[in-house]
Design a protein around this motif. Structure first.
Motif, PDB file in Angstrom:
ATOM      1  N   SER A  27      -6.993   4.637   6.027  1.00 42.45           N
ATOM      2  CA  SER A  27      -7.871   3.522   5.450  1.00 42.45           C
ATOM      3  C   SER A  27      -9.672   3.603   5.439  1.00 42.45           C
ATOM      4  CB  SER A  27      -7.527   2.115   5.637  1.00 42.45           C
ATOM      5  OG  SER A  27      -6.160   1.791   5.582  1.00 42.45           O
ATOM      6  N   VAL A  28      -9.734   4.158   6.677  1.00 44.20           N
ATOM      7  CA  VAL A  28     -11.231   4.498   7.056  1.00 44.20           C
ATOM      8  C   VAL A  28     -11.827   5.533   6.239  1.00 44.20           C
ATOM      9  CG1 VAL A  28     -12.559   5.288   8.993  1.00 44.20           C
ATOM     10  CG2 VAL A  28     -10.952   3.516   9.359  1.00 44.20           C
ATOM     11  N   GLU A  29     -10.898   6.559   6.130  1.00 45.01           N
ATOM     12  CA  GLU A  29     -11.485   7.646   5.335  1.00 45.01           C
ATOM     13  C   GLU A  29     -11.703   7.211   4.015  1.00 45.01           C
ATOM     14  OE1 GLU A  29     -11.783  11.720   4.320  1.00 45.01           O
ATOM     15  OE2 GLU A  29     -11.849  10.783   6.204  1.00 45.01           O
ATOM     16  N   VAL A  30     -10.856   6.286   3.238  1.00 44.90           N
ATOM     17  CA  VAL A  30     -10.850   6.188   1.855  1.00 44.90           C
ATOM     18  C   VAL A  30     -12.254   5.125   1.818  1.00 44.90           C
ATOM     19  CG1 VAL A  30     -10.106   4.482  -0.039  1.00 44.90           C
ATOM     20  CG2 VAL A  30      -8.498   6.022   1.464  1.00 44.90           C
ATOM     21  N   VAL A  31     -12.318   4.197   2.909  1.00 49.91           N
ATOM     22  CA  VAL A  31     -13.569   3.293   2.934  1.00 49.91           C
ATOM     23  C   VAL A  31     -14.712   4.164   2.776  1.00 49.91           C
ATOM     24  CG1 VAL A  31     -15.098   1.552   4.108  1.00 49.91           C
ATOM     25  CG2 VAL A  31     -12.340   1.337   3.697  1.00 49.91           C
ATOM     26  N   MET A  81     -20.506  -5.656   5.157  1.00 56.91           N
ATOM     27  CA  MET A  81     -20.681  -5.019   3.671  1.00 56.91           C
ATOM     28  C   MET A  81     -19.999  -6.046   2.552  1.00 56.91           C
ATOM     29  SD  MET A  81     -22.011  -2.113   3.620  1.00 56.91           S
ATOM     30  CE  MET A  81     -22.389  -0.727   4.691  1.00 56.91           C
ATOM     31  N   TRP A  82     -19.329  -6.935   3.080  1.00 55.06           N
ATOM     32  CA  TRP A  82     -18.445  -7.932   2.122  1.00 55.06           C
ATOM     33  C   TRP A  82     -19.550  -8.263   0.826  1.00 55.06           C
ATOM     34  CZ3 TRP A  82     -13.590  -8.350   1.242  1.00 55.06           C
ATOM     35  CH2 TRP A  82     -13.077  -9.376   0.614  1.00 55.06           C
ATOM     36  N   ASP A  83     -20.623  -8.898   1.128  1.00 54.74           N
ATOM     37  CA  ASP A  83     -21.423  -9.287   0.063  1.00 54.74           C
ATOM     38  C   ASP A  83     -21.879  -8.179  -1.114  1.00 54.74           C
ATOM     39  OD1 ASP A  83     -21.457 -12.056   1.104  1.00 54.74           O
ATOM     40  OD2 ASP A  83     -23.222 -11.730   2.387  1.00 54.74           O
ATOM     41  N   PHE A  84     -21.665  -7.134  -0.766  1.00 54.64           N
ATOM     42  CA  PHE A  84     -22.263  -6.057  -1.526  1.00 54.64           C
ATOM     43  C   PHE A  84     -20.928  -5.170  -1.975  1.00 54.64           C
ATOM     44  CE2 PHE A  84     -25.282  -6.847   1.895  1.00 54.64           C
ATOM     45  CZ  PHE A  84     -26.245  -7.241   1.138  1.00 54.64           C
ATOM     46  N   ASN A  85     -20.026  -5.772  -2.222  1.00 55.19           N
ATOM     47  CA  ASN A  85     -18.644  -5.056  -2.394  1.00 55.19           C
ATOM     48  C   ASN A  85     -18.856  -4.568  -3.711  1.00 55.19           C
ATOM     49  OD1 ASN A  85     -17.277  -4.938  -0.041  1.00 55.19           O
ATOM     50  ND2 ASN A  85     -15.815  -6.895  -0.580  1.00 55.19           N
ATOM     51  N   LEU A 116      -4.664  -4.091   9.079  1.00 59.02           N
ATOM     52  CA  LEU A 116      -4.420  -2.775   9.974  1.00 59.02           C
ATOM     53  C   LEU A 116      -5.389  -3.019  11.149  1.00 59.02           C
ATOM     54  CD1 LEU A 116      -4.107   0.095   7.120  1.00 59.02           C
ATOM     55  CD2 LEU A 116      -2.173  -0.746   8.606  1.00 59.02           C
ATOM     56  N   ILE A 117      -6.504  -3.563  11.058  1.00 59.45           N
ATOM     57  CA  ILE A 117      -7.349  -3.424  12.168  1.00 59.45           C
ATOM     58  C   ILE A 117      -6.886  -4.355  13.273  1.00 59.45           C
ATOM     59  CG2 ILE A 117      -9.558  -4.191  12.973  1.00 59.45           C
ATOM     60  CD1 ILE A 117     -10.810  -3.009  10.444  1.00 59.45           C
ATOM     61  N   PHE A 118      -6.460  -5.489  12.681  1.00 55.81           N
ATOM     62  CA  PHE A 118      -5.819  -6.424  13.806  1.00 55.81           C
ATOM     63  C   PHE A 118      -4.523  -5.947  14.413  1.00 55.81           C
ATOM     64  CE2 PHE A 118      -9.021  -9.415  11.694  1.00 55.81           C
ATOM     65  CZ  PHE A 118      -9.173 -10.029  13.055  1.00 55.81           C
ATOM     66  N   PHE A 125      -7.000  -3.756  -1.244  1.00 54.53           N
ATOM     67  CA  PHE A 125      -7.040  -2.770  -0.402  1.00 54.53           C
ATOM     68  C   PHE A 125      -7.942  -3.226   0.953  1.00 54.53           C
ATOM     69  CE2 PHE A 125      -9.877   0.579   1.369  1.00 54.53           C
ATOM     70  CZ  PHE A 125      -8.852   1.640   1.756  1.00 54.53           C
ATOM     71  N   TYR A 126      -9.081  -3.829   0.973  1.00 50.13           N
ATOM     72  CA  TYR A 126      -9.868  -4.255   1.931  1.00 50.13           C
ATOM     73  C   TYR A 126      -9.185  -5.195   2.852  1.00 50.13           C
ATOM     74  CZ  TYR A 126     -14.370  -3.773   3.787  1.00 50.13           C
ATOM     75  OH  TYR A 126     -15.836  -3.530   4.691  1.00 50.13           O
ATOM     76  N   PHE A 127      -8.345  -6.237   2.160  1.00 48.89           N
ATOM     77  CA  PHE A 127      -7.275  -7.106   2.797  1.00 48.89           C
ATOM     78  C   PHE A 127      -6.500  -6.283   3.863  1.00 48.89           C
ATOM     79  CE2 PHE A 127      -3.476  -9.427   3.252  1.00 48.89           C
ATOM     80  CZ  PHE A 127      -4.145 -10.828   3.938  1.00 48.89           C
ATOM     81  N   VAL A 128      -5.831  -5.351   3.217  1.00 50.06           N
ATOM     82  CA  VAL A 128      -4.838  -4.496   3.807  1.00 50.06           C
ATOM     83  C   VAL A 128      -5.599  -3.732   5.119  1.00 50.06           C
ATOM     84  CG1 VAL A 128      -3.111  -2.722   3.920  1.00 50.06           C
ATOM     85  CG2 VAL A 128      -3.485  -4.388   1.946  1.00 50.06           C
TER      86      VAL A 128
END
Length: 270
Positions: A67-71, A1-5, A47-49, A40-43
């Protein structure tokens, strides 16, 4: 999704983006998160790693779940059924004990009571995930039965014949085969309908798992729907017990162990 942020998450598009109830409940304005979405996306990625390597244990998973809930709330228009069960899978991982072995620093219990309590919660969460998975299949089958194209056995024709799902050059040839269309349409409904009941039977379990895996691999190959299918393929592993996994690993080692040794010796000689 990064290109469509900017379009999806930051609100710089024609989409009518609403406030996120989860954020607003804690007094955090949705607009603030959208304006600082890159941070926020960086955090979120960090967290995923951390979760991947078992760092922070259950506290990390709790933060990841939030974070998943927010995204997902920020971009609810882009979600599918896979995103829904993904969120719950992360929630179950707060209780599933995946840190005793699969962590950089394995978790050690202080006493026997702690170990037994952790094991109980882990098993309950694991069963909950399996039951949730089964319910997804069963409810999906009920909806399909009430849809004309599925009830009449022609759903595969319309799906694989669609321009959107041209995953292989053979799609158009397959949809012209009436036997293939009928079997795959009714087979999908039958699998989703019976899986929740038959997968608990020791004799039929692996047949159910292999059938479900074949279904999702087929969808990934012929329809190019990858994230949903990868998630479901991984979740199927929860139906296999630890002892069964150990047995499978032993079979693989016994069958291919000698091949590994030969390749290693060959590499050392070179």
């Amino acid at each position: 999704m990064w290109d469509f942020n900017k379009l999806i998450y930051k609100g710089e598009s024609f989409l009518m983006l609403e406030a996120t109830p989860f954020l607003e409940f804690f007094g955090i304005h949705t607009a603030f998160v959208r304006d600082n979405f890159e941070i926020f996306y960086f955090v979120y990625i960090v967290l995923i790693f951390l979760f991947l390597f078992g760092i922070g244990k259950r506290f990390t998973v709790l933060l990841l779940f939030i974070s998943v809930e927010v995204v997902q709330n920020l971009a609810w228009l882009t979600l599918n059924g896979g995103d829904n069960i993904l969120k719950f899978a992360v929630l179950y991982f707060i209780f599933i004990d995946s840190y005793s072995k699969y962590s950089i620093k394995p978790f050690k219990h202080k006493n026997e009571f702690s170990k037994q309590l952790t094991n109980l919660l882990s098993n309950l969460a694991g069963y909950s995930l399996c039951i949730h998975f089964s319910l997804v299949y069963f409810l999906s089958a009920l909806h399909k039965i009430n849809a004309d194209v599925w009830f009449n056995g022609v759903a595969t024709y319309y799906v694989l014949g669609s321009e959107r799902f041209q995953g292989t050059p053979w799609n158009q040839l397959l949809v012209k085969n009436g036997i293939f269309v009928t079997i795959t349409t009714y087979g999908t409904v039958l699998l989703e309908l019976l899986f929740p009941f038959l997968v608990w039977n020791k004799r039929l379990k692996f047949i159910c798992i292999l059938s479900a895996a074949s279904l999702h691999l087929g969808i990934a190959i012929f329809m190019m729907l990858y994230d949903f299918q990868i998630l479901f393929l991984l979740l199927l592993g929860f139906f296999i017990t630890n002892n069964e996994w150990k047995h499978v690993i032993e079979i693989v080692n016994n069958k291919y162990g000698n091949v590994k040794v030969r390749l290693l010796n060959l590499a050392l000689k070179k």
